[in-house]
Design an enzyme around this catalytic site. Structure first.
Site, PDB file in Angstrom:
ATOM      1  N   HIS A  72      55.442  11.829 -40.921  1.00 18.11           N
ATOM      2  CA  HIS A  72      55.528  12.564 -39.653  1.00 18.11           C
ATOM      3  C   HIS A  72      56.683  13.557 -39.635  1.00 18.11           C
ATOM      4  O   HIS A  72      56.692  14.491 -38.858  1.00 18.11           O
ATOM      5  CB  HIS A  72      55.816  11.592 -38.493  1.00 18.11           C
ATOM      6  CG  HIS A  72      54.788  10.543 -38.307  1.00 18.11           C
ATOM      7  ND1 HIS A  72      53.457  10.817 -38.255  1.00 18.11           N
ATOM      8  CD2 HIS A  72      54.908   9.205 -38.108  1.00 18.11           C
ATOM      9  CE1 HIS A  72      52.796   9.689 -38.053  1.00 18.11           C
ATOM     10  NE2 HIS A  72      53.646   8.686 -37.970  1.00 18.11           N
ATOM     11  N   GLU A 123      55.875  12.977 -34.771  1.00 17.43           N
ATOM     12  CA  GLU A 123      55.663  14.259 -35.469  1.00 17.43           C
ATOM     13  C   GLU A 123      56.049  15.427 -34.557  1.00 17.43           C
ATOM     14  O   GLU A 123      56.723  16.374 -34.983  1.00 17.43           O
ATOM     15  CB  GLU A 123      54.192  14.395 -35.896  1.00 17.43           C
ATOM     16  CG  GLU A 123      53.949  15.696 -36.654  1.00 17.43           C
ATOM     17  CD  GLU A 123      52.477  16.015 -36.866  1.00 17.43           C
ATOM     18  OE1 GLU A 123      51.710  15.100 -37.234  1.00 17.43           O
ATOM     19  OE2 GLU A 123      52.090  17.172 -36.653  1.00 17.43           O
ATOM     20  N   THR A 165      49.540  18.014 -36.133  1.00 19.70           N
ATOM     21  CA  THR A 165      48.534  18.089 -37.210  1.00 19.70           C
ATOM     22  C   THR A 165      47.256  17.317 -36.888  1.00 19.70           C
ATOM     23  O   THR A 165      46.178  17.668 -37.359  1.00 19.70           O
ATOM     24  CB  THR A 165      49.110  17.539 -38.534  1.00 19.70           C
ATOM     25  OG1 THR A 165      49.629  16.234 -38.292  1.00 19.70           O
ATOM     26  CG2 THR A 165      50.158  18.439 -39.118  1.00 19.70           C
ATOM     27  N   SER A 221      47.213   3.409 -34.217  1.00 18.09           N
ATOM     28  CA  SER A 221      47.011   4.703 -34.889  1.00 18.09           C
ATOM     29  C   SER A 221      46.224   5.646 -33.982  1.00 18.09           C
ATOM     30  O   SER A 221      45.064   5.389 -33.653  1.00 18.09           O
ATOM     31  CB  SER A 221      46.264   4.477 -36.210  1.00 18.09           C
ATOM     32  OG  SER A 221      45.649   5.668 -36.618  1.00 18.09           O
ATOM     33  N   SER A 267      45.384   6.044 -41.741  1.00 13.19           N
ATOM     34  CA  SER A 267      46.350   5.026 -42.143  1.00 13.19           C
ATOM     35  C   SER A 267      45.667   3.742 -42.617  1.00 13.19           C
ATOM     36  O   SER A 267      46.312   2.714 -42.745  1.00 13.19           O
ATOM     37  CB  SER A 267      47.269   4.721 -40.961  1.00 13.19           C
ATOM     38  OG  SER A 267      46.488   4.506 -39.797  1.00 13.19           O
TER      39      SER A 267
HETATM   40 FE1  SF4 Z   1      49.636  15.089 -43.743  1.00 16.95          FE
HETATM   41 FE2  SF4 Z   1      47.358  15.628 -42.568  1.00 16.95          FE
HETATM   42 FE3  SF4 Z   1      47.832  13.187 -43.369  1.00 16.95          FE
HETATM   43 FE4  SF4 Z   1      49.141  14.151 -41.321  1.00 16.95          FE
HETATM   44  S1  SF4 Z   1      46.979  13.785 -41.455  1.00 16.95           S
HETATM   45  S2  SF4 Z   1      50.010  13.061 -43.029  1.00 16.95           S
HETATM   46  S3  SF4 Z   1      49.360  16.264 -41.929  1.00 16.95           S
HETATM   47  S4  SF4 Z   1      47.638  14.992 -44.685  1.00 16.95           S
END
Ligand code: SF4
Length: 651
Positions: A72, A123, A165, A221, A267
């Site tokens: 993050h 994040e 993201t 999550s 995750s």
């Molecule tokens: Fe990186 Fe995308 Fe995974 Fe977030 S979702 S950790 S930005 S690859």
């Protein structure tokens, strides 16, 4: 019934990378601490804890220890403090999140930044904490409107918008458009991560066709919850964190041709998805006696479990670092290839071998489903291909070229198309006692003399054989093209009593002593020494006996030409005695031209022993009595001088 796993499900690139970096660091430092849980999944957090990756809430608990910054990311100040206070900082911030940090950090102080995302999410906090200007976050229309009304944005020169993201792309597009409508000068950066978008798209596509969707992941999550929300719009959806939570009663009432879909958050580790998949399989098989379905289910299971040790795959390079290349292999796991497994050349750097976007052949050498990684090797595939290629090279007798990468005991290692070729010292062409080190880094031509598959493959080469073959070819060409009169610049290789051998390329030719110079020569070593470069001309050659006779005498310096131009029969000249024989004495007229004074031409009196009359080095007056231009001979006479003088009585 058919079970389908969404095409994009489970660990994303950033999460796999963070886990892999944390585990590496735990191995290096004994244990490491993450600021908050590395991943929103209790099962994985538990496993990591057992492997020395512990989650803590506050940086103050990491002082003097090694700390891992999660995917993050963290605010700039936290990172700076960590670097001051911690033993080591392992930055596992996802490169996609880092990109947003860079955008936020590069804005002018007078700008305003709006982060579309959940302000409470680490994040978003990290992004705000990297902004070089004032930054705000909004996760929905209501929050955005209250920001507008607060007047905080005011009359900023520039307004920039970025996204968390994992935010839904279409909602980001809506909200950012509203910002554009409100303020004139707005720069919008779509920083929604494709991994999230792809997971959501795959889940949506599968949910449209499925009768039941199972969403696997940690309850904390947010991206997994979001997947459940999307799937719920299309079909019956259950949210489980592991196989044990599967509600089998959910299968009741499904038709025999129904599709059951499985998806998982970024995750969720691969083995948790696999367990859910296997448990669903067993349940369906128990409820279904149709053999055909059983076989197809097994097949599905095998296709799901795609990576295994020894499997050859096409891998796309995602990123490179000094230590490794991260690759995408179209599987649930993140692939990586260490520098040692990329190339056989110990001097090669990762970025010299591959670059992002390259598609390479690799073989799986280890799969670790507990962390969702797969170790691969490029060099082993190259070596296998190389062995086949080199076997063919050996058969054809072709000469190939490669770089000497290493000097090892008993020889050198040359890398040819990523395959190690051992060249024994006796085959290097370096003379006994010479330095093999001088070959290091040089490109050499060599032949393959042995290829064996033992102990992972052994290839032996010979530079000497390649050199010999090249010399033979040059010799053959030499004998085809040699001509009398051909000129060479050669090097004196050896000196004998009768002449010198001169290296004129593929062979050594002989320059007889008499052909070394136009002047009289005692011993060849008086004229040349070994290593001298001299110009020679081919006098004659014998291809059968492989002999070439050379001369070093330049026709333009031919003293005989000079002599015949300047002297004639009847001339009286001074000459120096250079040698005495039984039949007369030789006297040098000019360098390179000696004349013979026959014993009968020395005196009017009978001469019994020439040495009593003449001495070597003595200068005498002589008359030229004959010139034989064909045989290059001059006859001289002392006697003729006394005969041509008038006698006392005549006088
Ligand atoms: Fe990186 Fe995308 Fe995974 Fe977030 S979702 S950790 S930005 S690859």
């Amino acid at each position: 019934m058919k079970i389908e796993v969404a095409e994009n499900a489970g660990f994303c690139f950033g999460v796999r990378r963070a886990i892999s970096l944390a585990l590496d660091a735990a191995r290096e430092y004994g244990e490491v601490y993450t600021l908050g849980e590395l991943i929103h999944n209790e099962i994985v957090v538990d496993r990591l804890d057992k492997k020395g990756v512990h989650a803590v809430d506050d940086l103050s608990m990491c002082r003097g220890r090694s700390v891992v910054l999660r995917s993050h990311g963290v605010p700039r100040k936290v990172e700076e403090q960590a670097r001051k206070e911690c033993r080591a900082v392992i930055d596992a911030t996802c490169p996609f999140v880092k990109k947003i940090h860079d955008i936020a950090g590069s804005l002018p102080e007078s700008a305003k930044l709006i982060v579309i995302g959940d302000g409470g999410h680490p994040e978003v906090k990290g992004i705000v904490g990297h902004a070089a200007c004032r930054a705000f976050s909004c996760k929905d229309k209501a929050e955005l409107e209250s920001l507008f009304e607060s007047g905080e944005i005011g009359s900023a020169d520039k307004v920039a918008v970025v996204s968390q993201t994992t935010f839904d792309r279409s909602r980001f597009a809506d909200l950012s458009e509203q910002v554009r409508e409100r303020y004139g000068c707005v720069e919008i950066f779509d920083t929604v991560c494709d991994a999230t978008a792809k997971r959501q798209e795959s889940a949506r596509g599968l949910a449209r066709r499925a009768a039941l969707m199972i969403v696997v992941g940690g309850r904390s999550s947010s991206n997994t919850r979001k997947l459940a929300e999307i799937c719920g719009q299309y079909c019956k959806t259950v949210f489980v964190s592991c196989a044990a939570e599967l509600p089998m009663q959910a299968l009741k009432g499904l038709r025999s041709d129904s599709i059951i879909g499985i998806t998982a958050g970024a995750s969720t580790p691969a083995d948790t998805i696999k367990e859910v998949h296997e448990k669903m399989n067993k349940e369906i098989i128990n409820n279904n006696e149709n053999e055909e379905d059983f076989a197809s289910l097994l097949e599905q299971d095998q296709s799901f479990n795609r990576l295994y040790t020894g499997k050859r795959v096409k891998a796309t390079v995602v990123s490179v670092s000094k230590k490794e290349a991260v690759v995408e292999v179209g599987a649930k796991q993140t692939g990586y290839i260490t520098r040692e497994e990329l190339s056989n050349d110990p001097n090669a750097e990762v970025e010299d071998i591959v670059k992002p976007g390259d598609v390479i052949d690799a073989v799986v050498i280890k799969v670790d489903d507990s962390v969702g990684t797969a170790a691969l090797s490029k060099k082993r595939v190259d070596a296998a291909l190389g062995l086949e290629k080199l076997e063919a090279v050996k058969e054809s007798g072709e000469t190939i070229e490669g770089n000497v990468a290493q000097v090892v005991k008993g020889g050198v290692i040359v890398i040819y198309e990523n395959t190690r070729v051992f060249i024994p010292a006796s085959h290097t062409g370096v003379p006994r006692g010479g330095k093999l080190d001088d070959l290091k880094g040089k490109s050499v031509k060599f032949k393959i003399i042995e290829v064996s598959n033992e102990r992972g493959g052994r290839v032996v080469g010979s530079i000497r054989q390649a050199n010999r073959e090249q010399r033979d070819a040059e010799r053959a060409k030499f004998w085809e093209t040699i001509e009398v009169g051909q000129k060479f610049e050669g090097e004196v290789r050896s000196i004998e009593n009768y002449g010198v051998f001169v290296d004129i390329g593929p062979i050594d030719g002989l320059v007889h002593t008499a052909d070394l110079t136009w002047n009289r020569v005692g011993h060849p070593k008086d004229i040349v020494k070994i290593g001298d470069k001299i110009n020679v001309v081919v006098k004659s050659f014998d291809p059968e006996k492989k002999r070439v006779s050379l001369t070093a005498k330049d026709p333009e310096d031919n003293p005989w030409t000079k002599f015949t131009a300047d002297y004639a029969v009847g001339d009286v000249i001074k000459a120096t005695i250079v040698s005495i024989t039984e039949f007369g004495a030789f006297a040098q007229i000019i360098p390179g031209v000696d004349g013979l004074i026959h014993i009968s031409q020395i005196s009017a009196e009978r001469v019994a022993d020439i040495n009593t009359v003449l001495k070597v080095g003595q200068e005498v007056e002589v008359k030229i009595i004959d010139i034989d231009e064909e045989k290059n001979r001059v006859s001289l006479s002392i006697r003729a001088l006394s005969e041509s003088k008038p006698s006392e009585s005549e006088e």
